[in-house]
Scaffold this active site. Structure first.
Site, PDB file in Angstrom:
ATOM      1  N   LEU A   1     -25.298  -6.928 -52.683  1.00 23.35           N
ATOM      2  CA  LEU A   1     -24.729  -6.776 -51.342  1.00 23.35           C
ATOM      3  C   LEU A   1     -23.203  -6.755 -51.404  1.00 23.35           C
ATOM      4  O   LEU A   1     -22.565  -5.826 -50.923  1.00 23.35           O
ATOM      5  CB  LEU A   1     -25.213  -7.908 -50.430  1.00 23.35           C
ATOM      6  CG  LEU A   1     -24.582  -7.980 -49.028  1.00 23.35           C
ATOM      7  CD1 LEU A   1     -24.908  -6.716 -48.228  1.00 23.35           C
ATOM      8  CD2 LEU A   1     -25.066  -9.219 -48.274  1.00 23.35           C
TER       9      LEU A   1
ATOM     10  N   GLY B   1     -16.845  -8.737 -48.664  1.00 26.12           N
ATOM     11  CA  GLY B   1     -17.472 -10.017 -48.955  1.00 26.12           C
ATOM     12  C   GLY B   1     -18.030 -10.610 -47.673  1.00 26.12           C
ATOM     13  O   GLY B   1     -19.159 -10.349 -47.282  1.00 26.12           O
TER      14      GLY B   1
ATOM     15  N   GLY C   1     -32.739 -18.143 -45.396  1.00 27.98           N
ATOM     16  CA  GLY C   1     -33.437 -18.888 -46.436  1.00 27.98           C
ATOM     17  C   GLY C   1     -32.586 -19.108 -47.663  1.00 27.98           C
ATOM     18  O   GLY C   1     -32.654 -20.168 -48.302  1.00 27.98           O
TER      19      GLY C   1
ATOM     20  N   GLN D   1     -15.149 -39.184 -60.930  1.00 28.69           N
ATOM     21  CA  GLN D   1     -14.105 -40.206 -60.845  1.00 28.69           C
ATOM     22  C   GLN D   1     -14.631 -41.572 -61.312  1.00 28.69           C
ATOM     23  O   GLN D   1     -13.929 -42.313 -62.018  1.00 28.69           O
ATOM     24  CB  GLN D   1     -13.594 -40.303 -59.411  1.00 28.69           C
ATOM     25  CG  GLN D   1     -12.407 -41.240 -59.225  1.00 28.69           C
ATOM     26  CD  GLN D   1     -11.129 -40.685 -59.821  1.00 28.69           C
ATOM     27  OE1 GLN D   1     -11.025 -39.483 -60.046  1.00 28.69           O
ATOM     28  NE2 GLN D   1     -10.163 -41.547 -60.092  1.00 28.69           N
TER      29      GLN D   1
ATOM     30  N   GLY E   1     -12.379 -41.275 -67.564  1.00 29.68           N
ATOM     31  CA  GLY E   1     -12.123 -40.195 -68.511  1.00 29.68           C
ATOM     32  C   GLY E   1     -13.380 -39.576 -69.083  1.00 29.68           C
ATOM     33  O   GLY E   1     -13.406 -38.386 -69.411  1.00 29.68           O
TER      34      GLY E   1
ATOM     35  N   GLU F   1     -23.602 -16.867 -50.392  1.00 32.02           N
ATOM     36  CA  GLU F   1     -24.564 -16.872 -49.283  1.00 32.02           C
ATOM     37  C   GLU F   1     -23.845 -16.991 -47.937  1.00 32.02           C
ATOM     38  O   GLU F   1     -24.390 -17.512 -46.968  1.00 32.02           O
ATOM     39  CB  GLU F   1     -25.589 -18.012 -49.423  1.00 32.02           C
ATOM     40  CG  GLU F   1     -26.350 -18.032 -50.730  1.00 32.02           C
ATOM     41  CD  GLU F   1     -27.405 -16.942 -50.828  1.00 32.02           C
ATOM     42  OE1 GLU F   1     -27.464 -16.085 -49.928  1.00 32.02           O
ATOM     43  OE2 GLU F   1     -28.167 -16.953 -51.799  1.00 32.02           O
TER      44      GLU F   1
END
Length: 381
Positions: A124, A130, A239, A335, A339, A362
């Site tokens: 599409l 877009g 959907g 977080q 690290g 979507e």
């Protein structure tokens, strides 16, 4: 009002989750590095009926409700959102063939798609179309031989990988009513693909531009009625928005599960970090947000199944809420890992990367707000 899932629905989720943990999760990082998903996986999913989740039983599909399908995608996404989302695209195309395709198309394309011998992709989006999808430029000119296609599609999951493409093209004038849906097989003369896109997330899904240069397809590759393609596409997107929300939910739930396990093992200042009240408040907030998102998603899915007049509005609202909640939860889980959350070995950073695109595809979440606002104003009268 009963918020509980039925025994059958619990079994659907458990089956999807178990499959994902056995057949997807152990390999997800490898597939991400390779930039592809092994074709053998699709046959295994098809054995469970996942090649046609909401394709009618008369056509050989599983005949599940849209609520049932969200359970499948939530369960699979707890193993890998990228793989689950690719399956969602295939199912959206299969459902379009089931609902609107001719008997010839169903026999030629739908039947093997249900067995996942044919993998389907959806075309599409274009480089210049877009959010304004009705402005697409790819043309399908009718001739005595069929339709001659010319144009370019962008960001196509499965581009150069899938066997069959469901394409939206312009067969008449400007606007939504000039758009038709057609089927194009891989290998058709004039069909070609761009280079592999180097993406932030969804890296196991091969994504390319799909190019049509005087690409001739038979007239009977038209899905449904000429000029109705945009309407078919929009029906599929309700959907699809539920599915992608379920993928966010599953990914975020997996991140939270990993975080709870990590916090019980990680020690600081003489005790496990899950004993610090400030961090307990943090994980409580994450649980509250995920539970709210899950309830909202299932309400929207129920409305779509019931054919409620406000189903499109609820699908849009749920998509906006759940995908943003999923990304927030995953980010906070990173977080809480400190690290270590930034390292691939712990599985959190991949979830953060995979979920981010769900706010874009979507229909962007900005478009979800627009759909919601327009529905509110229409309801006001």
């Amino acid at each position: 009002m009963d918020f509980a899932l039925s025994e059958e629905q619990d079994a659907i989720f458990d089956m999807a989750y178990a499959f994902g943990q056995e057949h997807i999760a152990p390999f997800a990082r490898t597939w991400e590095g390779e930039g592809t998903i092994p074709r053998a996986l699709w046959g295994k999913l098809a054995e469970l009926g996942f090649g046609g989740l909401y394709v009618s039983e008369e056509a050989g599909g599983a005949g599940l409700t849209r609520l049932d399908a969200t359970l499948v995608f939530e369960g699979l996404s707890m193993a890998c959102p990228s793989v689950a989302a690719f399956l969602s695209i295939h199912n959206m195309c299969a459902a379009m063939l089931d609902r609107f395709g001719s008997d010839t198309l169903k026999e030629r394309y739908l039947a093997p798609a249900l067995r996942m011998e044919r993998v389907l992709s959806y075309c599409l989006t274009e480089p210049g179309a877009g959010s304004d999808a009705a402005a697409l430029k790819t043309r399908g000119e009718r001739t005595n031989e069929g339709f001659v296609l010319n144009g370019t599609k962008a960001f196509i999951s499965g581009g150069g990988y899938s066997d069959t493409y469901v394409l939206m093209c312009r067969t008449a004038g400007e606007g939504a009513r000039g758009i038709s849906a057609v089927v194009v097989e891989d290998g058709t003369a004039g069909l070609s693909y761009g280079g592999l896109e180097d993406k932030m997330g969804w890296r196991s899904q091969p994504t390319r531009q799909v190019q049509f240069d005087d690409c001739l397809i038979p007239a009977d590759n038209l899905i449904g009625e000429e000029g109705s393609g945009f309407r078919y596409a929009m029906k599929g997107l309700d959907g699809g928005r539920l599915n992608i929300s379920a993928c966010s939910l599953g990914g975020a739930q997996s991140a939270l599960d990993k975080t709870l396990a990590y916090m019980g093992e990680r020690r600081a200042f003489g005790q496990p970090i899950d004993q610090f009240q400030a961090l307990q408040f943090r994980i409580a907030d994450l649980e509250i947000e995920l539970q709210a998102a899950r309830t909202f998603l299932r309400q929207a899915a129920w409305k779509l199944d019931q054919g409620a007049p406000d189903a499109t509005k609820f699908c849009a609202m749920a998509k906006k809420f759940v995908t943003e909640a999923g990304s927030r939860v995953a980010d906070q889980c990173l977080q809480l890992h400190g690290g270590y959350g930034y390292l691939a070995d712990y599985g959190i950073e991949k979830i953060v990367r995979d979920l981010r695109v769900h706010q874009i595809l979507e229909g962007t979440n900005e478009i979800m707000r627009l759909i919601t606002a327009r529905a509110m104003l229409a309801e006001r009268g």
